[in-house]
Design an enzyme around this catalytic site. Structure first.
Site, mmCIF file in Angstrom:
data_model
loop_
_atom_site.group_PDB
_atom_site.id
_atom_site.type_symbol
_atom_site.label_atom_id
_atom_site.label_comp_id
_atom_site.label_asym_id
_atom_site.label_seq_id
_atom_site.Cartn_x
_atom_site.Cartn_y
_atom_site.Cartn_z
ATOM 1 N N GLU A 1 0.715 -1.165 -0.008
ATOM 2 C CA GLU A 1 -0.064 -0.022 0.121
ATOM 3 C C GLU A 1 0.758 1.303 -0.164
ATOM 4 O O GLU A 1 1.881 1.366 0.426
ATOM 5 C CB GLU A 1 -0.872 0.064 1.233
ATOM 6 C CG GLU A 1 -1.795 -0.995 1.073
ATOM 7 C CD GLU A 1 -2.917 -1.245 2.320
ATOM 8 O OE1 GLU A 1 -3.850 -1.624 2.118
ATOM 9 O OE2 GLU A 1 -2.303 -0.777 3.334
ATOM 10 N N CYS B 1 3.618 8.521 0.968
ATOM 11 C CA CYS B 1 3.923 7.674 1.842
ATOM 12 C C CYS B 1 4.186 6.165 1.220
ATOM 13 O O CYS B 1 3.249 5.694 0.930
ATOM 14 C CB CYS B 1 3.221 7.337 3.122
ATOM 15 S SG CYS B 1 3.849 6.329 4.459
ATOM 16 N N CYS C 1 6.889 -6.560 7.549
ATOM 17 C CA CYS C 1 8.163 -6.246 8.203
ATOM 18 C C CYS C 1 8.689 -7.089 9.116
ATOM 19 O O CYS C 1 7.888 -7.791 9.942
ATOM 20 C CB CYS C 1 7.959 -4.776 8.940
ATOM 21 S SG CYS C 1 9.315 -4.078 9.697
ATOM 22 N N CYS D 1 7.515 -4.596 15.847
ATOM 23 C CA CYS D 1 7.087 -3.595 16.727
ATOM 24 C C CYS D 1 5.541 -3.925 17.377
ATOM 25 O O CYS D 1 4.872 -4.437 16.544
ATOM 26 C CB CYS D 1 7.170 -2.103 16.237
ATOM 27 S SG CYS D 1 8.909 -1.639 15.730
ATOM 28 N N CYS E 1 2.445 -2.151 16.043
ATOM 29 C CA CYS E 1 2.376 -1.803 14.521
ATOM 30 C C CYS E 1 1.813 -3.130 13.742
ATOM 31 O O CYS E 1 2.205 -3.988 13.804
ATOM 32 C CB CYS E 1 3.838 -1.539 14.016
ATOM 33 S SG CYS E 1 3.882 -1.383 12.031
ATOM 34 N N CYS F 1 -0.749 5.874 9.961
ATOM 35 C CA CYS F 1 0.571 5.001 10.138
ATOM 36 C C CYS F 1 0.357 3.942 11.160
ATOM 37 O O CYS F 1 -0.517 3.582 12.101
ATOM 38 C CB CYS F 1 1.387 5.880 11.402
ATOM 39 S SG CYS F 1 1.787 7.491 10.870
HETATM 40 N N1 SAH Z 1 9.750 0.883 9.617
HETATM 41 C C1 SAH Z 1 9.930 2.284 9.723
HETATM 42 C C2 SAH Z 1 8.963 3.149 8.725
HETATM 43 C C3 SAH Z 1 7.585 2.835 8.775
HETATM 44 S S1 SAH Z 1 6.605 2.937 10.276
HETATM 45 C C4 SAH Z 1 9.850 2.917 10.936
HETATM 46 O O1 SAH Z 1 9.265 2.303 11.987
HETATM 47 O O2 SAH Z 1 10.315 3.789 11.300
HETATM 48 C C5 SAH Z 1 6.312 4.628 10.041
HETATM 49 C C6 SAH Z 1 5.946 5.295 11.254
HETATM 50 O O3 SAH Z 1 4.783 4.870 12.068
HETATM 51 C C7 SAH Z 1 6.917 4.739 12.566
HETATM 52 O O4 SAH Z 1 7.306 5.791 13.317
HETATM 53 C C8 SAH Z 1 6.310 3.898 13.511
HETATM 54 O O5 SAH Z 1 6.567 3.538 14.617
HETATM 55 C C9 SAH Z 1 4.692 4.472 13.316
HETATM 56 N N2 SAH Z 1 3.639 3.513 13.675
HETATM 57 C C10 SAH Z 1 3.481 2.360 13.497
HETATM 58 N N3 SAH Z 1 2.176 1.712 13.985
HETATM 59 C C11 SAH Z 1 1.623 2.979 14.530
HETATM 60 C C12 SAH Z 1 0.484 2.997 15.181
HETATM 61 N N4 SAH Z 1 -0.559 1.889 15.183
HETATM 62 N N5 SAH Z 1 0.198 4.177 15.403
HETATM 63 C C13 SAH Z 1 0.668 5.373 15.186
HETATM 64 N N6 SAH Z 1 1.995 5.173 14.586
HETATM 65 C C14 SAH Z 1 2.489 4.153 14.379
HETATM 66 FE FE1 SF4 Z 2 8.481 -2.465 10.970
HETATM 67 FE FE2 SF4 Z 2 6.288 -1.207 11.901
HETATM 68 FE FE3 SF4 Z 2 8.406 -1.351 13.465
HETATM 69 FE FE4 SF4 Z 2 8.350 0.145 11.315
HETATM 70 S S1 SF4 Z 2 7.183 0.262 13.098
HETATM 71 S S2 SF4 Z 2 10.251 -1.104 12.104
HETATM 72 S S3 SF4 Z 2 7.262 -0.935 9.905
HETATM 73 S S4 SF4 Z 2 7.103 -3.139 12.663
#
Ligand code: SAH
Ligand code: SF4
Length: 365
Positions: free
Chosen positions: A110, A123, A130, A134, A137, A353
């Site tokens: 996406e 974006c 991934c 995290c 996420c 995000c």
């Molecule tokens: N993997 C990279 C880039 C993609 S994530 C990274 O983690 O930086 C883009 C941003 O969205 C990151 O800062 C991530 O921590 C944040 N993010 C992920 N899940 C989220 C959520 N449920 N609510 C708000 N931000 C979130």
């Molecule tokens: Fe991967 Fe999501 Fe963590 Fe970014 S925030 S490193 S996309 S698991």
């Protein structure tokens, strides 16, 4: 895709299938010159080809009319020009546009267009899923399928241009979609080179932002190779909390991460590190958390983006109340940090995000 005219002259069985051909978008402009040279083709044509593909958005070899016909035939034999097909396009009530894109091997990813005053940010994703998992996420909860190729990264721009509202163009690119860009560094660097090449997309350096969860040894590698804004997903000011939210922290803890950032050349108030900090109720949103964050960021030119957690079914976290969030921000601002607090956009279409690919995954599981 329409088959270019020159290949129509070839017998059916001699026609290379699109799967066999290399994708030309995998080559940044300089690498394309070399590639053409190896093929015995005129290197100086690379700029023209790049201009057609990216500046003009033409992907049919036959339409590249300032290339001689025999050259076009050869290029069509060698190279495919498209990597992604655009599927469903969803429009959020706040103007955000999410595109579902399909790779040649059937993977779904996406990309999201975010309109703001005077800019249109795209974006983009760098991986299918991934591997870093995290805990807040949704992309992380999908697991990891594979890295995207350079062509697949760039085609998100090419395809999403087709979904732009009338009269708008993409002004900024953020590598903040699915995946961890620094685990796919060569392809990300190559894509950034094409984004910034004057004959291709011609984007100014500071209009491209790469976000990382903190793959420490690759950060300097990235900024040495391409001039981009660096965003770091911090989310916590102690290893204890960050180990839970961003498990890669166990490998690269905060001292190492922030130490590596302090050592970067060319950081300044004009060119700060952008820190992302997703606020989660009762997890990382206390006044003490804010004070610790201030202390941690001392000595690093920083801009902090606070994002209230976008809740989803794969994570046990909720956003804090508006009051708690603005108290947190107040502490940072009082300490002199440049800081923004905003809800991320497009949550009604699962485009916010950390929500990417959630719906597709559900549908297929
Ligand atoms: N993997 C990279 C880039 C993609 S994530 C990274 O983690 O930086 C883009 C941003 O969205 C990151 O800062 C991530 O921590 C944040 N993010 C992920 N899940 C989220 C959520 N449920 N609510 C708000 N931000 C979130
Ligand atoms: Fe991967 Fe999501 Fe963590 Fe970014 S925030 S490193 S996309 S698991």
């Amino acid at each position: 895709m329409r088959i270019p005219t020159p290949t129509r002259l070839m017998p059916e069985d001699a026609r290379p299938s699109s799967h066999e051909r290399e994708n030309i978008k995998n080559f940044a402009p300089d690498a394309l010159r070399e590639r053409l040279g190896r093929e015995g083709l005129p290197k100086y044509r690379a700029d023209q080809i790049v201009g057609w593909l990216y500046a003009r958005g033409v992907e049919d070899w036959d339409e590249m009319t300032d290339l001689a016909a025999p050259l076009r035939v050869r290029l069509a034999e060698l190279f495919d020009t498209r990597a992604l097909d655009l599927g469903e396009v969803q429009h959020s009530v706040d103007g955000t546009i999410k595109g579902t894109l399909r790779t040649r091997d059937g993977a779904v990813l996406e990309a999201v267009l975010i309109p703001e005053e005077g800019r249109m940010t795209l974006c983009v994703s760098t991986q299918v899923g991934c591997p870093l998992a995290c805990s807040f996420c949704a992309t992380g909860a999908m697991g990891f399928t594979r890295n995207l190729s350079t062509a697949e990264i760039l085609d998100q721009v090419c395809r999403m241009r087709e979904a732009l509202p009338e009269g708008r163009s993409i002004t900024n690119i953020v590598f903040m979609g699915m995946g961890e860009p620094l685990l796919n560094l060569p392809n990300v660097v190559s894509a950034v080179k094409t984004l910034q090449h004057p004959k291709a997309f011609g984007m100014a350096p500071r209009r491209v932002t790469v976000s990382t969860s903190g793959i420490v040894p690759r950060i300097a590698e990235l900024v040495e190779q391409v001039p981009v804004n660096l965003a770091v997903s911090l989310h916590a000011a102690t290893d204890e909390v960050r180990d839970i939210l961003v498990p890669i922290n166990k490998k690269f803890p905060l001292d190492e991460l922030l130490g590596a950032l302090k050592a970067l050349p060319r950081l300044s108030r004009r060119h700060p590190v952008f820190f992302e900090y997703t606020l989660m109720e009762g997890v990382n949103d206390s006044e003490e958390d804010a004070r610790q964050l201030v202390k941690r960021l001392e000595g690093i030119p920083s801009k902090v983006n606070l994002i209230p957690m976008n809740p989803h079914d794969d994570a046990p976290y909720q956003p804090p109340s508006a009051e708690v969030a603005s108290r947190f921000m107040g502490i940072l601002v009082k300490a002199g940090l440049v800081c923004t607090l905003r809800r991320s956009r497009g949550s009604d279409i699962d485009a916010a995000c950390g929500q990417l690919a959630l719906r597709e995954r559900r549908a297929s599981s």
